[in-house]
Design a protein around this motif. Structure first.
Motif, mmCIF file in Angstrom:
data_model
loop_
_atom_site.group_PDB
_atom_site.id
_atom_site.type_symbol
_atom_site.label_atom_id
_atom_site.label_comp_id
_atom_site.label_asym_id
_atom_site.label_seq_id
_atom_site.Cartn_x
_atom_site.Cartn_y
_atom_site.Cartn_z
ATOM 1 N N LEU A 117 -33.343 -25.313 14.253
ATOM 2 C CA LEU A 117 -34.095 -24.323 13.039
ATOM 3 C C LEU A 117 -32.641 -23.314 12.765
ATOM 4 O O LEU A 117 -32.329 -23.718 11.385
ATOM 5 N N THR A 118 -31.736 -24.010 13.302
ATOM 6 C CA THR A 118 -30.002 -24.028 13.014
ATOM 7 C C THR A 118 -29.420 -25.092 12.226
ATOM 8 O O THR A 118 -28.895 -24.456 11.363
ATOM 9 N N THR A 119 -30.797 -26.340 12.696
ATOM 10 C CA THR A 119 -29.624 -27.298 11.133
ATOM 11 C C THR A 119 -30.326 -26.682 10.223
ATOM 12 O O THR A 119 -29.800 -26.437 8.927
ATOM 13 N N LEU A 120 -31.796 -26.517 10.252
ATOM 14 C CA LEU A 120 -32.164 -25.866 8.790
ATOM 15 C C LEU A 120 -31.280 -24.764 8.196
ATOM 16 O O LEU A 120 -31.927 -24.934 6.448
ATOM 17 N N TRP A 121 -31.082 -23.731 8.958
ATOM 18 C CA TRP A 121 -29.977 -22.642 8.712
ATOM 19 C C TRP A 121 -28.930 -22.904 8.074
ATOM 20 O O TRP A 121 -28.997 -22.348 6.805
ATOM 21 N N ARG A 122 -28.215 -23.972 8.710
ATOM 22 C CA ARG A 122 -26.702 -24.019 7.886
ATOM 23 C C ARG A 122 -26.758 -25.273 8.256
ATOM 24 O O ARG A 122 -25.525 -25.617 6.871
ATOM 25 N N ILE A 123 -27.791 -26.349 7.844
ATOM 26 C CA ILE A 123 -27.299 -27.860 6.811
ATOM 27 C C ILE A 123 -28.058 -27.521 5.612
ATOM 28 O O ILE A 123 -27.890 -27.592 4.719
ATOM 29 N N THR A 124 -28.753 -27.544 6.713
ATOM 30 C CA THR A 124 -30.168 -28.441 5.199
ATOM 31 C C THR A 124 -30.415 -26.944 4.069
ATOM 32 O O THR A 124 -30.499 -26.789 2.416
ATOM 33 N N LEU A 125 -30.528 -25.466 4.076
ATOM 34 C CA LEU A 125 -30.378 -24.771 3.101
ATOM 35 C C LEU A 125 -28.771 -24.575 1.955
ATOM 36 O O LEU A 125 -29.706 -24.593 1.017
ATOM 37 N N PRO A 126 -28.375 -25.056 3.218
ATOM 38 C CA PRO A 126 -26.984 -24.637 2.082
ATOM 39 C C PRO A 126 -26.418 -26.347 1.033
ATOM 40 O O PRO A 126 -26.148 -26.177 0.379
ATOM 41 N N ALA A 127 -27.240 -26.803 1.689
ATOM 42 C CA ALA A 127 -27.318 -28.615 0.164
ATOM 43 C C ALA A 127 -28.128 -28.292 0.126
ATOM 44 O O ALA A 127 -27.819 -29.202 -1.597
ATOM 45 N N ILE A 128 -29.421 -27.342 -0.184
ATOM 46 C CA ILE A 128 -30.418 -27.442 -1.016
ATOM 47 C C ILE A 128 -30.181 -26.339 -1.661
ATOM 48 O O ILE A 128 -31.234 -26.291 -2.640
ATOM 49 N N ARG A 129 -28.970 -25.588 -1.718
ATOM 50 C CA ARG A 129 -29.332 -23.990 -2.680
ATOM 51 C C ARG A 129 -29.314 -24.631 -3.867
ATOM 52 O O ARG A 129 -29.962 -23.969 -4.721
ATOM 53 N N PRO A 130 -28.323 -26.224 -4.653
ATOM 54 C CA PRO A 130 -28.514 -25.363 -5.682
ATOM 55 C C PRO A 130 -30.079 -25.759 -7.040
ATOM 56 O O PRO A 130 -30.427 -25.503 -7.681
ATOM 57 N N GLY A 131 -31.292 -26.631 -5.999
ATOM 58 C CA GLY A 131 -31.774 -26.386 -6.591
ATOM 59 C C GLY A 131 -33.016 -25.096 -5.936
ATOM 60 O O GLY A 131 -33.502 -24.986 -7.152
ATOM 61 N N MET A 132 -32.188 -24.335 -4.970
ATOM 62 C CA MET A 132 -33.204 -23.376 -5.101
ATOM 63 C C MET A 132 -32.927 -22.164 -6.605
ATOM 64 O O MET A 132 -33.225 -21.816 -6.603
ATOM 65 N N VAL A 133 -31.732 -22.521 -6.327
ATOM 66 C CA VAL A 133 -30.828 -21.175 -7.545
ATOM 67 C C VAL A 133 -31.582 -21.662 -8.841
ATOM 68 O O VAL A 133 -32.011 -20.814 -9.461
ATOM 69 N N ALA A 134 -31.746 -23.056 -9.071
ATOM 70 C CA ALA A 134 -32.095 -23.722 -10.456
ATOM 71 C C ALA A 134 -33.787 -23.199 -10.497
ATOM 72 O O ALA A 134 -33.933 -22.821 -11.499
ATOM 73 N N GLY A 135 -34.806 -23.517 -9.200
ATOM 74 C CA GLY A 135 -35.502 -22.844 -9.279
ATOM 75 C C GLY A 135 -36.562 -21.684 -9.727
ATOM 76 O O GLY A 135 -37.361 -20.851 -10.061
ATOM 77 N N ALA A 136 -35.539 -20.739 -8.792
ATOM 78 C CA ALA A 136 -35.504 -19.064 -8.895
ATOM 79 C C ALA A 136 -35.076 -18.617 -10.308
ATOM 80 O O ALA A 136 -35.900 -18.294 -10.733
ATOM 81 N N MET A 137 -34.233 -19.395 -11.406
ATOM 82 C CA MET A 137 -34.107 -19.058 -12.690
ATOM 83 C C MET A 137 -35.110 -19.683 -13.137
ATOM 84 O O MET A 137 -35.598 -18.449 -14.526
ATOM 85 N N PHE A 138 -35.409 -20.515 -13.139
ATOM 86 C CA PHE A 138 -36.390 -21.384 -13.735
ATOM 87 C C PHE A 138 -37.751 -20.907 -13.791
ATOM 88 O O PHE A 138 -38.658 -19.971 -14.707
ATOM 89 N N ALA A 139 -37.911 -19.928 -12.421
ATOM 90 C CA ALA A 139 -39.287 -18.958 -12.502
ATOM 91 C C ALA A 139 -39.121 -17.519 -12.237
ATOM 92 O O ALA A 139 -40.335 -17.410 -13.572
ATOM 93 N N PHE A 140 -37.425 -17.170 -12.728
ATOM 94 C CA PHE A 140 -38.024 -15.966 -13.758
ATOM 95 C C PHE A 140 -37.692 -15.997 -15.500
ATOM 96 O O PHE A 140 -38.397 -15.229 -16.044
ATOM 97 N N ILE A 141 -37.082 -17.172 -15.746
ATOM 98 C CA ILE A 141 -37.652 -16.913 -17.327
ATOM 99 C C ILE A 141 -38.795 -17.577 -17.501
ATOM 100 O O ILE A 141 -39.552 -16.857 -18.694
ATOM 101 N N VAL A 142 -39.438 -18.227 -16.781
ATOM 102 C CA VAL A 142 -40.923 -18.504 -17.413
ATOM 103 C C VAL A 142 -41.558 -17.106 -16.790
ATOM 104 O O VAL A 142 -42.274 -17.331 -18.028
ATOM 105 N N SER A 143 -41.697 -16.347 -16.079
ATOM 106 C CA SER A 143 -42.472 -15.333 -16.511
ATOM 107 C C SER A 143 -42.114 -14.268 -17.636
ATOM 108 O O SER A 143 -42.436 -13.613 -17.396
ATOM 109 N N PHE A 144 -40.207 -13.989 -17.351
ATOM 110 C CA PHE A 144 -40.414 -13.281 -18.187
ATOM 111 C C PHE A 144 -40.619 -13.008 -19.723
ATOM 112 O O PHE A 144 -40.581 -12.798 -20.478
#
Length: 167
Positions: A117-144
């Motif tokens: 869980l620490t590895t997920l929180w401190r290594i994996t999620l920060p490494a994939i943050r750009p994909g998550m931010v892009a996904g959130a932006m696309f989700a918002f725009i598609v819904s909008f």
């Protein structure tokens, strides 16, 4: 009526909560029906918007008739329709980040004593943050900008910005 943006924010949050774990499952695991799940998650991208809007409206009416739950014309129904449209974007972008991530970073953290869980929180999620931010932006725009489903599913006295623009 004032255009509602709460549905767009709710859509973004729910799409991330569903899409990120789905992307992990599709990128990191193989299981029976893997391709079927992938195809089902990506299918909203190939269905024309007006067809999907009409189909969801008819489904919501039938679901209301059998269960008694008010879906058509409700905030929940609109959010559900937009989440179904936004999930493929989140899954696709987060999966791309996971595939491009160096797994040795996670292995090194666990070799040095970090819990999964620490590895997920401190290594994996920060490494994939750009994909998550892009996904959130696309989700918002598609819904909008989703006019087709909003026309069918928005309730009386409610409106979205695309409907107001068309009016």
């Amino acid at each position: 009526p004032e255009p509602s943006r709460a549905s767009d924010v709710a859509t973004t949050l729910v799409s991330l909560l569903v899409g990120v774990p789905a992307a992990f499952a599709l990128a990191r695991r193989t299981f029976p029906g893997h391709e079927l799940v992938h195809s089902l998650l990506m299918s909203p991208l190939v269905v024309p918007g007006i067809v999907a809007g009409a189909a969801m409206y008819m489904f919501f009416i039938e679901a209301e008739r059998t269960s008694g739950l008010p879906l058509a014309g409700s905030f929940f129904g609109l959010c559900l329709a937009h989440v179904l449209l936004a999930i493929p974007w989140v899954v696709r972008l987060v999966t791309a980040s996971l595939v491009g991530m160096d797994r040795q970073l996670e292995e090194a953290a666990m070799c040095l004593g970090a819990a999964p869980l620490t590895t997920l929180w401190r290594i994996t999620l920060p490494a994939i943050r750009p994909g998550m931010v892009a996904g959130a932006m696309f989700a918002f725009i598609v819904s909008f900008v989703d006019l087709e489903k909003s026309l069918f599913l928005v309730g009386p006295g409610r409106s979205t910005l695309p409907i107001e623009i068309v009016n």
